[in-house]
Design a protein around this motif. Structure first.
Motif, PDB file in Angstrom:
ATOM      1  N   ILE B  84     -14.937  -1.023 -42.148  1.00 58.21           N
ATOM      2  CA  ILE B  84     -14.837  -2.425 -42.559  1.00 58.21           C
ATOM      3  C   ILE B  84     -13.831  -3.205 -41.728  1.00 58.21           C
ATOM      4  N   ASP B  86     -11.940  -4.782 -38.312  1.00 60.51           N
ATOM      5  CA  ASP B  86     -12.408  -5.311 -37.038  1.00 60.51           C
ATOM      6  C   ASP B  86     -11.860  -4.479 -35.885  1.00 60.51           C
ATOM      7  N   LEU B  97     -11.095 -10.562 -44.535  1.00 58.85           N
ATOM      8  CA  LEU B  97     -11.537 -10.414 -45.918  1.00 58.85           C
ATOM      9  C   LEU B  97     -12.110 -11.726 -46.421  1.00 58.85           C
ATOM     10  N   TYR B  98     -13.160 -11.625 -47.213  1.00 58.55           N
ATOM     11  CA  TYR B  98     -13.738 -12.808 -47.834  1.00 58.55           C
ATOM     12  C   TYR B  98     -13.122 -12.970 -49.219  1.00 58.55           C
ATOM     13  N   GLU B 132     -11.996 -17.236 -45.675  1.00 56.16           N
ATOM     14  CA  GLU B 132     -11.688 -15.944 -45.078  1.00 56.16           C
ATOM     15  C   GLU B 132     -10.202 -15.815 -44.783  1.00 56.16           C
ATOM     16  N   ILE B 160     -15.300  -7.231 -51.266  1.00 61.60           N
ATOM     17  CA  ILE B 160     -15.672  -6.268 -50.227  1.00 61.60           C
ATOM     18  C   ILE B 160     -16.999  -5.663 -50.635  1.00 61.60           C
ATOM     19  N   ASP B 163     -22.454  -5.063 -47.420  1.00 59.58           N
ATOM     20  CA  ASP B 163     -22.838  -5.572 -46.100  1.00 59.58           C
ATOM     21  C   ASP B 163     -21.663  -5.664 -45.144  1.00 59.58           C
ATOM     22  N   LYS B 164     -20.460  -5.423 -45.662  1.00 60.96           N
ATOM     23  CA  LYS B 164     -19.278  -5.451 -44.808  1.00 60.96           C
ATOM     24  C   LYS B 164     -19.191  -4.169 -43.968  1.00 60.96           C
ATOM     25  N   THR B 169     -16.628  -8.484 -37.805  1.00 60.87           N
ATOM     26  CA  THR B 169     -16.590  -9.938 -37.690  1.00 60.87           C
ATOM     27  C   THR B 169     -16.628 -10.285 -36.216  1.00 60.87           C
ATOM     28  N   SER B 310     -25.130  -7.881 -50.061  1.00 65.52           N
ATOM     29  CA  SER B 310     -24.006  -8.783 -50.291  1.00 65.52           C
ATOM     30  C   SER B 310     -23.545  -8.761 -51.741  1.00 65.52           C
TER      31      SER B 310
END
Lengths: 65, 820
Positions: B84, B86, B97-98, B132, B160, B163-164, B169, B310
Motif C-alpha cells: 500500500i 508509494d 492515505l485517503y 488525501e 484503506i 483497491d489500495k 499513487t 473500493s
C-alpha cells in the motif's frame, strides 16, 4: 538606435528568467494542487513558532529574541 | 498562546460542535459531548496544537459513533505495508492515505502539523480537494500502524480499501506537461507579438529597417521552434497516429495548418520576401492549449471508477483452530476460513454465519439501510455490513467469485470502450473538412499557377491552408462542454467527461432504481393510525422500543425521539424476534408487534385487531391489554419525484427496475403510468441485461441508481448516473454523480445538454464564417500577416465568448443556477 538590439536582448533575458521560474514552479508541483495552498494562507503568522517547516525556522528565531 | 475564546458555548461540544444531549464532560472549562472528543482535545492540548480550535470553531469530528474502533492489525504485516505504500526503504516510508473526514482549514492545519503528535512523521501534506494526506514516515521512530491509529483517535480515520493494494499513487502528473507547453507557447506568443509590432507599422521602409527585419526575423524563428517541437507536439503526434491508421481526426487539419504556417513563415523570413506569421502561429497553439486545459479539468475529488474493491477492507481477522485472531489480506482469503467481524465491518465474500444470530444491512448493495436478521447457518452475501455484536463466519467463496463481485466479470466491465468510442462532433466532420480545405487550396493554387506563376500559386496555396486551420472549430467543443459541465456541477450533477454529455442529450429511455433512488433512504415515513397517544404513553413506547435493535423498533424510536426528553428502563422486557416486544413499567404493560403476537401476549382476540389496509410493514400497539393503534412504515419518495416523472413521460420512455418485491407496485404504477414499465425482483445481472435489451432496440438509455447492485446497469447504460446524498462518500462506477436533492431537475439537465449540442453547432457555424472571410483574403492573394494576426485570435476569442455566454443564457432560461 543600435541600443534597441541590446534592450531587446535584455528584455528577452528577463522573459526567459520568468519562463525558467515558471518551469521550476510547475515541476516542483505548485500547479498540482490549486486549492489547498489557499487554505494554508489562513494559518496565522504569529503561530509560526508551532510550525517546524524549514521555511519558517528563521522567522521563529526572530520571534524568540 | 492558548487564548480561551470568550464565546465557548455551554452546551455545544468544544471539539465537534455537537449538542451535548446526554451528558457533558467538562475539562479546562470546556464542554465535551463524549469521551472520544475529550481524548482528542487532550491529545491536541498536550502537543500544543490548540490552534486547531482557533482557525474554525468546533472543527472536530464527532467521535461518539466510533465506539468500536477499526482494527489496524494488518498494518503490521510487512507485505501489506509494502503493497500500500508509494515508496519504502530501510528508514523511510511514503504513503498516501485517503481521509474522507477532511473538511475544513483546521483539518488541513492539524494534519500538516502531525509531526507534533508523532515525531516519526517527517512530512505531511494535505491535498484538500482529493481528501488525501501524503505522509513521509521515519520507520525507525514509529510504525505506519501507530500513525494510522493516532489519526483515528483524533477523528481522521483513513480509508484503506482493497483497491489500495498495489495501486501506487501515480506521481507522474500529466497535467504538468500541459502547463509547461502552455507556458512555452504563451512566452513565445507574447514576445513574438512585440517583435512583430514594428512590421505592422511598416517600420521596415526606413534605412535601419532591413537590420531590424533580419534581427527580429531570426528571433522569431528561434522563439517559434520550441513551440513547434514541444508545445504543438501532441497535435502533430495525434494527427500522425490517425493518418497511419488511415483515419482523419480534427488534429489532421490543425496539423496541416500548423506545418503550413511554420514553414511558410520560415520561408518568408529566410528569403526576405515577408515577415512571416510567427505571431499567428504561436497564438494559435496558445489558444488550442488553453482549450485542452479546460478539456482536462475534471472533478478530481470525485471517484467515478469505483468497483467493489473500493468498498471492501484490505484485510479481515481470521480465527484459527485455537481461537487466536490473525489478520489476513483479502486476496489470500480462501473458502473455508473462519473470520470474525465486528460492528460496522463488511463481509468480504459470501459466507455462512457460525454465530447464533447477527444483524446485517445491505445498504452498500441495495441502498436499503434497514438491518436484517440472519441466523446460524444462513448465507451472508459479500458487501453486507454487520451491525451490533461481533460474529464469526465461514467463507464460502473467494472474494472475486462472490454473488455481488461476480458482476464485475461481466463483459460490460471487461470491455471498457464506452469512453474510447466517444468522439466529438468536430472529429466526425473533420474528414470532410480536411478534404474540402485541401480541395479549395489546390483549386486556388491551380488558378494562380495559370494566372501569375509558381511563386504566387504556392503563396496562395499555403495561405488557404493557414487560414482554414480549424482552431476555433477545435475550441468550440471543449469550451461549450466545459462551460456546460461547470453549470451542471453548480446544480448538483458532476459529469466525468465532457464528451459524455452528448450521450445524455440523445437519451430516449430513462431507467430508475427504486430503493434509495426514488425513495429516500433516511426518511422513512412512520405513520400512526389509532387513538391519540398521551405524552406519558409516548414516553413508555419510546422506552420500550429503545430496548430492541429490531429495525421496526428503531424506526419507532426515530419517530418519537424528537419530542421526548428522558426515558425509563422497563422493569421487565422481552422480545420474540421477528414478532414483537413486550415491556412492563410499574403497572403499565406495553406490547408492540404483529397481530398474532398481540393476541398471544394479551387477552385481545385476533379479530379485535384491525387488519391494516396498508401493504407495507406494520406494527400494532396495545397498552395494558387494550388495542390503541397501528404504526405503519413506508419509504418516502424524494421530493419532486411525481413532477419529474410527469415531465419526463412526455418525451422519454421511463422504467422502474428494482431488486425489491412488488409491495409498492400500486404506488409506482400511478407514477409511471404503464404497468409493464415496472420491474421488480431483478438481480444485478438482470438489471444489466434489461438495459442491454433496451439498447438492442436502439434506445439510448440513461440509468439512475445508487447501490452496488446497480453498478452493472450503470456501466452498461449510455449515461449512468449514480445518485448520492453525500457526493464525497461512496458511489458505484458511473458516468456522472448526482446529488440526491437535484434528482428533480433531471429533465432540465437533459434539456440543457440537448441545448449545448445546438450551441456547439452554432459555434461551428460562427467559426466557419471566420474561415470563409479568411478564405476570401487568402484566395485573392491578400492574406497579409496583419490580417492573419487579427483574424485568428479574433475567431478563437469570439468562439470562447459566444459559447460561454450562450451556455449560461440557456441554463438561466431553463431555470438552472449559473452562479454560486
Amino acid at each position: 538606435m543600435e541600443v534597441i538590439f541590446m534592450l531587446i536582448g535584455f528584455s528577452l533575458l528577463v522573459a526567459i528568467i520568468f519562463l525558467v521560474l515558471f518551469f521550476w514552479a510547475v515541476r516542483s508541483g505548485q500547479f498540482d494542487d490549486q486549492y489547498t495552498p489557499s487554505m494554508r494562507v489562513l494559518f496565522d503568522d504569529k503561530k509560526s513558532e508551532q510550525q517546524q517547516t524549514t521555511n519558517n525556522k528563521n522567522r521563529d528565531e526572530e520571534c524568540h529574541h | 498562546m492558548k487564548e480561551v475564546k470568550s464565546t465557548i458555548s455551554r452546551d455545544l461540544c468544544y471539539h465537534c460542535g455537537e449538542q451535548c444531549e446526554e451528558s457533558i464532560i467538562m475539562l479546562d472549562d470546556k464542554p465535551f459531548c463524549c469521551a472520544g472528543c475529550k481524548t482528542a482535545y487532550q491529545i491536541l492540548d498536550k502537543s500544543g496544537l490548540c490552534n486547531y480550535y482557533d482557525l474554525e470553531s468546533h472543527p472536530g469530528i464527532n467521535l461518539k459513533s466510533t465506539k468500536s474502533r477499526a482494527r489496524f492489525d494488518y498494518l503490521e504485516d510487512q507485505e501489506v505495508i509494502e503493497r500500500i505504500s508509494d515508496f519504502q526503504n530501510n528508514q523511510q516510508l511514503s504513503v498516501t492515505l485517503y481521509i474522507p473526514n477532511i473538511h475544513c482549514t483546521s483539518c488541513v492545519w492539524l494534519l500538516e502539523n502531525l509531526q507534533k503528535l508523532d515525531d516519526g512523521v517527517l512530512q505531511s501534506t494535505v491535498n484538500f480537494m482529493r481528501h488525501e494526506l501524503s505522509l513521509l514516515v521515519d520507520i525507525e521512530k514509529t510504525s505506519l500502524r501507530n500513525v494510522v491509529e493516532q489519526l483515528t483517535t483524533i477523528g481522521y480515520e483513513p480509508e484503506i480499501r482493497l483497491d489500495k493494494l498495489d495501486a501506487k499513487t501515480s506521481k507522474s502528473h500529466q497535467n504538468r506537461s500541459l502547463w509547461l507547453k502552455l507556458g512555452v507557447a504563451g512566452f513565445a506568443f507574447g514576445n513574438i507579438m512585440l517583435f512583430s509590432f514594428p512590421d505592422y507599422l511598416d517600420f521596415s521602409s526606413g534605412g535601419m529597417g532591413t537590420h531590424f527585419q533580419v534581427f527580429f526575423g531570426a528571433l522569431n524563428i528561434i522563439l517559434a521552434v520550441p513551440v513547434l517541437v514541444y508545445s504543438s507536439s501532441d497535435y502533430l503526434k495525434s494527427a500522425f497516429a490517425a493518418l497511419s491508421q488511415r483515419g482523419v481526426n480534427l488534429d489532421v487539419p490543425i496539423s496541416i495548418g500548423i506545418v503550413a504556417l511554420f514553414s511558410r513563415s520560415v520561408y518568408e523570413i529566410v528569403t526576405g520576401v515577408g515577415t512571416g506569421y510567427m505571431d499567428s502561429f504561436t497564438g494559435l497553439i496558445f489558444f488550442l492549449l488553453i482549450g485542452k486545459l479546460i478539456q482536462q479539468k475534471t472533478f478530481n475529488r470525485l471517484s467515478f471508477d469505483r468497483d467493489y474493491r473500493s468498498y471492501l477492507p484490505i484485510a479481515v481477522n481470521s480465527v484459527d483452530a485455537s481461537g487466536a485472531e490473525k489478520s489476513i489480506s483479502l486476496d489470500k482469503l480462501k473458502p473455508g476460513i473462519e473470520i470474525r467481524l465486528r460492528n460496522q465491518e463488511l463481509v468480504p465474500c459470501d459466507s455462512i454465519l457460525l454465530s447464533e444470530k447477527a444483524f446485517v444491512d445491505y445498504s452498500f448493495i441495495t441502498g436499503e439501510s434497514d438491518p436484517q436478521e440472519v441466523n446460524q447457518g444462513d448465507h451472508v452475501y459479500a458487501g453486507a455490513r454487520l451491525t451490533g455484536t461481533s460474529a464469526t463466519l465461514r467463507t464460502e467463496e473467494e472474494v472475486e467469485n462472490s454473488y455481488l463481485t461476480k458482476l464485475w466479470n461481466h463483459e460490460a466491465f471487461t470491455n471498457n470502450d464506452k469512453e474510447l468510442k466517444l468522439t466529438s462532433f468536430a472529429d466526425r466532420i473533420s474528414p470532410y473538412f480536411t478534404v474540402s480545405v485541401l480541395g479549395i487550396s489546390a483549386l486556388a493554387g491551380m488558378y494562380w499557377l495559370s494566372a501569375a506563376g509558381m511563386e504566387m500559386a504556392l503563396s496562395v496555396f499555403t495561405a488557404v491552408l493557414i487560414i482554414a486551420c480549424p482552431c476555433a472549430l477545435a475550441l468550440s467543443t471543449p469550451f461549450t462542454l466545459g462551460s456546460a459541465l461547470n453549470v451542471l456541477s453548480l446544480n448538483g450533477l458532476f459529469v466525468k467527461n465532457h464528451l459524455l454529455l452528448e450521450n445524455l442529450s440523445k437519451a430516449t429511455s430513462i431507467v430508475f432504481d427504486k430503493t434509495g433512488t426514488l425513495t429516500n433512504k433516511q426518511d422513512k415515513n412512520v405513520q400512526y393510525i389509532g387513538e391519540k397517544l398521551s405524552e406519558e404513553q409516548k414516553i413508555l413506547i419510546l422506552s420500550a422500543c429503545q430496548q430492541s435493535i429490531h429495525p421496526v423498533s428503531r424506526k419507532i424510536v426515530e419517530h418519537l425521539v424528537d419530542d421526548i426528553e428522558h426515558t425509563f428502563r422497563p422493569d421487565s422486557f422481552y422480545e420474540v424476534s421477528g414478532k414483537g416486544i413486550f415491556a412492563a413499567f410499574e403497572g403499565n404493560l406495553i406490547c408492540i408487534g404483529s397481530r398474532q403476537f398481540l393476541s398471544e401476549q394479551t387477552n385481545l382476540s385476533i379479530s379485535d385487531i384491525p387488519v391494516s389496509e396498508f401493504d407495507g410493514t406494520t406494527a400494532h400497539l396495545a397498552i395494558n391489554g387494550e388495542y390503541l393503534g397501528t404504526f405503519s412504515f413506508k419509504a418516502g419518495l424524494r421530493d419532486g419525484i411525481g413532477n419529474l416523472l410527469q415531465s419526463l413521460k412526455s418525451s422519454f420512455k421511463t422504467f422502474l427496475i428494482s431488486g425489491d418485491n412488488e409491495s409498492q407496485r400500486e404506488e409506482f404504477a400511478g407514477l409511471f403510468g404503464m404497468d409493464e414499465s415496472l420491474l421488480f425482483n431483478n438481480s444485478p445481472e438482470e438489471k444489466l441485461e434489461f438495459i442491454n435489451n433496451l439498447q438492442k432496440d436502439n434506445q439510448k438509455v440513461v440509468m439512475v441508481g445508487d447501490g452496488l447492485n446497480d453498478a452493472g446497469a450503470l456501466k452498461q447504460s449510455d449515461f449512468g448516473i449514480a445518485l448520492s446524498d453525500d457526493i464525497s462518500s461512496f458511489s458505484p462506477a458511473c458516468d456522472a454523480i448526482l446529488e440526491g436533492d437535484s434528482l428533480q431537475d433531471l429533465n432540465k439537465f437533459i434539456r440543457f445538454s440537448q441545448a449545448c449540442m445546438k450551441i456547439i453547432i452554432a459555434s461551428f457555424v460562427l467559426s466557419l464564417l471566420y474561415n470563409t472571410i479568411g478564405l476570401s483574403f487568402a484566395i485573392s492573394g491578400h492574406l497579409s500577416p496583419l490580417v492573419a494576426a487579427i483574424l485568428m485570435p479574433l475567431s478563437s476569442v469570439s468562439v470562447m465568448v459566444f459559447t460561454f455566454l450562450t451556455t449560461r443564457y440557456t441554463a438561466n432560461k431553463l431555470g438552472l443556477a449559473i452562479w454560486k
